[in-house]
Design a protein around this motif. Structure first.
Motif, PDB file in Angstrom:
ATOM      1  N   UNK A  13       0.818  -1.145  -0.037  1.00 50.08           N
ATOM      2  CA  UNK A  13      -0.076   0.111   0.129  1.00 50.08           C
ATOM      3  C   UNK A  13       0.876   1.132   0.061  1.00 50.08           C
ATOM      4  N   UNK A  14       0.870   2.207  -0.958  1.00 48.74           N
ATOM      5  CA  UNK A  14       1.489   3.283  -1.038  1.00 48.74           C
ATOM      6  C   UNK A  14       1.055   4.414  -0.097  1.00 48.74           C
ATOM      7  N   UNK A  15       1.779   4.377   1.146  1.00 55.46           N
ATOM      8  CA  UNK A  15       1.214   5.122   2.193  1.00 55.46           C
ATOM      9  C   UNK A  15       2.084   6.337   2.655  1.00 55.46           C
ATOM     10  N   UNK A  16       3.325   6.344   1.971  1.00 56.29           N
ATOM     11  CA  UNK A  16       4.331   7.229   2.341  1.00 56.29           C
ATOM     12  C   UNK A  16       4.696   8.331   1.246  1.00 56.29           C
ATOM     13  N   UNK A  17       4.710   9.644   1.609  1.00 58.91           N
ATOM     14  CA  UNK A  17       4.892  10.670   0.582  1.00 58.91           C
ATOM     15  C   UNK A  17       6.437  10.554   0.361  1.00 58.91           C
ATOM     16  N   UNK A  18       7.243  11.123  -0.666  1.00 58.08           N
ATOM     17  CA  UNK A  18       8.387  11.179  -0.804  1.00 58.08           C
ATOM     18  C   UNK A  18       9.219  11.788   0.202  1.00 58.08           C
ATOM     19  N   UNK A  19       8.737  13.073   0.767  1.00 58.60           N
ATOM     20  CA  UNK A  19       9.423  13.551   1.801  1.00 58.60           C
ATOM     21  C   UNK A  19       9.619  12.660   3.085  1.00 58.60           C
ATOM     22  N   UNK A  20       8.500  11.792   3.386  1.00 59.19           N
ATOM     23  CA  UNK A  20       8.365  11.071   4.592  1.00 59.19           C
ATOM     24  C   UNK A  20       9.149   9.897   4.312  1.00 59.19           C
ATOM     25  N   UNK A  37      14.637   6.267 -11.274  1.00 59.25           N
ATOM     26  CA  UNK A  37      15.391   6.447 -12.809  1.00 59.25           C
ATOM     27  C   UNK A  37      16.047   5.028 -13.014  1.00 59.25           C
ATOM     28  N   UNK A  38      16.577   4.387 -11.890  1.00 61.81           N
ATOM     29  CA  UNK A  38      17.189   3.193 -12.249  1.00 61.81           C
ATOM     30  C   UNK A  38      16.147   2.012 -12.156  1.00 61.81           C
ATOM     31  N   UNK A  39      15.055   2.250 -12.008  1.00 66.43           N
ATOM     32  CA  UNK A  39      14.038   1.160 -12.154  1.00 66.43           C
ATOM     33  C   UNK A  39      14.080   0.159 -11.003  1.00 66.43           C
ATOM     34  N   UNK A  40      14.591   0.532  -9.870  1.00 62.58           N
ATOM     35  CA  UNK A  40      14.296  -0.234  -8.638  1.00 62.58           C
ATOM     36  C   UNK A  40      12.996  -0.217  -8.228  1.00 62.58           C
ATOM     37  N   UNK A  41      12.516   0.972  -7.947  1.00 62.79           N
ATOM     38  CA  UNK A  41      11.360   1.028  -7.473  1.00 62.79           C
ATOM     39  C   UNK A  41      10.494   2.056  -8.296  1.00 62.79           C
ATOM     40  N   UNK A  42       9.284   1.954  -8.275  1.00 59.64           N
ATOM     41  CA  UNK A  42       8.406   2.573  -9.063  1.00 59.64           C
ATOM     42  C   UNK A  42       7.151   3.114  -8.488  1.00 59.64           C
ATOM     43  N   UNK A  43       7.342   4.285  -7.812  1.00 61.32           N
ATOM     44  CA  UNK A  43       6.335   4.869  -6.895  1.00 61.32           C
ATOM     45  C   UNK A  43       4.944   5.069  -7.541  1.00 61.32           C
ATOM     46  N   UNK A  44       3.669   4.824  -6.923  1.00 60.58           N
ATOM     47  CA  UNK A  44       2.363   5.069  -7.266  1.00 60.58           C
ATOM     48  C   UNK A  44       2.348   6.628  -7.243  1.00 60.58           C
ATOM     49  N   UNK A  45       1.547   7.261  -8.039  1.00 56.01           N
ATOM     50  CA  UNK A  45       1.225   8.702  -7.937  1.00 56.01           C
ATOM     51  C   UNK A  45      -0.115   8.741  -7.377  1.00 56.01           C
ATOM     52  N   UNK A  46      -0.365   9.825  -6.757  1.00 57.17           N
ATOM     53  CA  UNK A  46      -1.785  10.220  -6.030  1.00 57.17           C
ATOM     54  C   UNK A  46      -2.200  10.807  -7.184  1.00 57.17           C
ATOM     55  N   UNK A  47      -3.694  11.336  -6.811  1.00 55.82           N
ATOM     56  CA  UNK A  47      -4.466  12.046  -7.635  1.00 55.82           C
ATOM     57  C   UNK A  47      -3.866  13.318  -8.388  1.00 55.82           C
ATOM     58  N   UNK A  48      -3.146  13.941  -7.363  1.00 52.37           N
ATOM     59  CA  UNK A  48      -2.341  15.102  -7.700  1.00 52.37           C
ATOM     60  C   UNK A  48      -0.991  14.929  -8.340  1.00 52.37           C
ATOM     61  N   UNK A  49      -0.602  13.816  -8.425  1.00 50.76           N
ATOM     62  CA  UNK A  49       0.644  13.401  -9.306  1.00 50.76           C
ATOM     63  C   UNK A  49       1.928  13.252  -8.029  1.00 50.76           C
ATOM     64  N   UNK A  50       1.390  13.319  -7.054  1.00 49.21           N
ATOM     65  CA  UNK A  50       2.799  13.094  -5.983  1.00 49.21           C
ATOM     66  C   UNK A  50       3.084  11.476  -5.919  1.00 49.21           C
ATOM     67  N   UNK A  51       4.562  11.466  -5.788  1.00 48.75           N
ATOM     68  CA  UNK A  51       4.854   9.895  -5.466  1.00 48.75           C
ATOM     69  C   UNK A  51       4.396   9.311  -4.301  1.00 48.75           C
ATOM     70  N   UNK A  52       4.181   8.314  -3.929  1.00 52.01           N
ATOM     71  CA  UNK A  52       3.741   7.494  -2.741  1.00 52.01           C
ATOM     72  C   UNK A  52       4.489   6.352  -2.871  1.00 52.01           C
ATOM     73  N   UNK A  53       4.921   5.834  -1.614  1.00 57.85           N
ATOM     74  CA  UNK A  53       5.811   4.679  -1.489  1.00 57.85           C
ATOM     75  C   UNK A  53       5.225   3.790  -0.448  1.00 57.85           C
ATOM     76  N   UNK A  54       5.698   2.724  -1.004  1.00 56.09           N
ATOM     77  CA  UNK A  54       5.101   1.434   0.159  1.00 56.09           C
ATOM     78  C   UNK A  54       6.011   1.097   1.117  1.00 56.09           C
ATOM     79  N   UNK A  55       5.694   0.343   1.833  1.00 56.73           N
ATOM     80  CA  UNK A  55       6.746  -0.237   2.963  1.00 56.73           C
ATOM     81  C   UNK A  55       7.886  -1.289   2.232  1.00 56.73           C
ATOM     82  N   UNK A  56       7.450  -2.062   1.479  1.00 55.36           N
ATOM     83  CA  UNK A  56       8.050  -2.816   0.364  1.00 55.36           C
ATOM     84  C   UNK A  56       9.057  -1.965  -0.339  1.00 55.36           C
ATOM     85  N   UNK A  57       8.814  -1.022  -0.771  1.00 54.28           N
ATOM     86  CA  UNK A  57       9.527  -0.148  -1.637  1.00 54.28           C
ATOM     87  C   UNK A  57      10.621   0.404  -0.759  1.00 54.28           C
ATOM     88  N   UNK A  58      10.159   0.967   0.523  1.00 61.09           N
ATOM     89  CA  UNK A  58      11.047   1.767   1.509  1.00 61.09           C
ATOM     90  C   UNK A  58      11.968   0.498   1.971  1.00 61.09           C
TER      91      UNK A  58
END
Length: 112
Positions: A13-20, A37-58
């Motif tokens: 679940x993409x719960x974390x903002x880029x800053x957090x 850019x290195x294609x290790x993780x691809x964050x999901x985007x919020x409705x406003x286009x902001x990157x959101x990260x999951x615990x797995x991605x972190x």
């Protein structure tokens, strides 16, 4: 549809903002963008286009940060992590097969 409280247990679940996310792994937003850019993780985007990260991605980003901090180039670190992740999955599948006597769950061994 899953209940909102179940999302707290969802590693994807993409719960974390880029800053957090950057704060949690002790890096910068630029580092997270570089991992994208290195294609290790691809964050999901919020409705406003902001990157959101999951615990797995972190967890992957944190491992990348460890390797980079040890002097590994970011591209090599990403490749190492991808291979580690693939190995972990292969070991999990192997263990499942061994637990079911080498046969996929629900199937019977071939007749002699």
């Amino acid at each position: 549809m899953s209940r909102p409280e179940n999302r707290f247990d969802d590693d994807d679940y993409p719960a974390y903002t880029m800053g957090r996310a950057a704060e949690m792994i002790g890096s910068t937003p630029a580092f997270l963008r570089a991992l994208g850019e290195a294609r290790l993780i691809e964050p999901l985007r919020s409705a406003g286009g902001h990157r959101r990260y999951s615990r797995y991605q972190l967890r992957l980003a944190s491992r990348a940060r460890e390797l980079v901090d040890e002097g590994t180039p970011i591209e090599a670190a990403c490749r190492i992590i991808i291979l580690e992740d693939q190995l972990e999955e292969a070991l999990r599948i192997n263990e499942e097969l061994r637990a079911s006597d080498g046969h996929p769950q629900g199937s019977e061994p071939p007749a002699p």
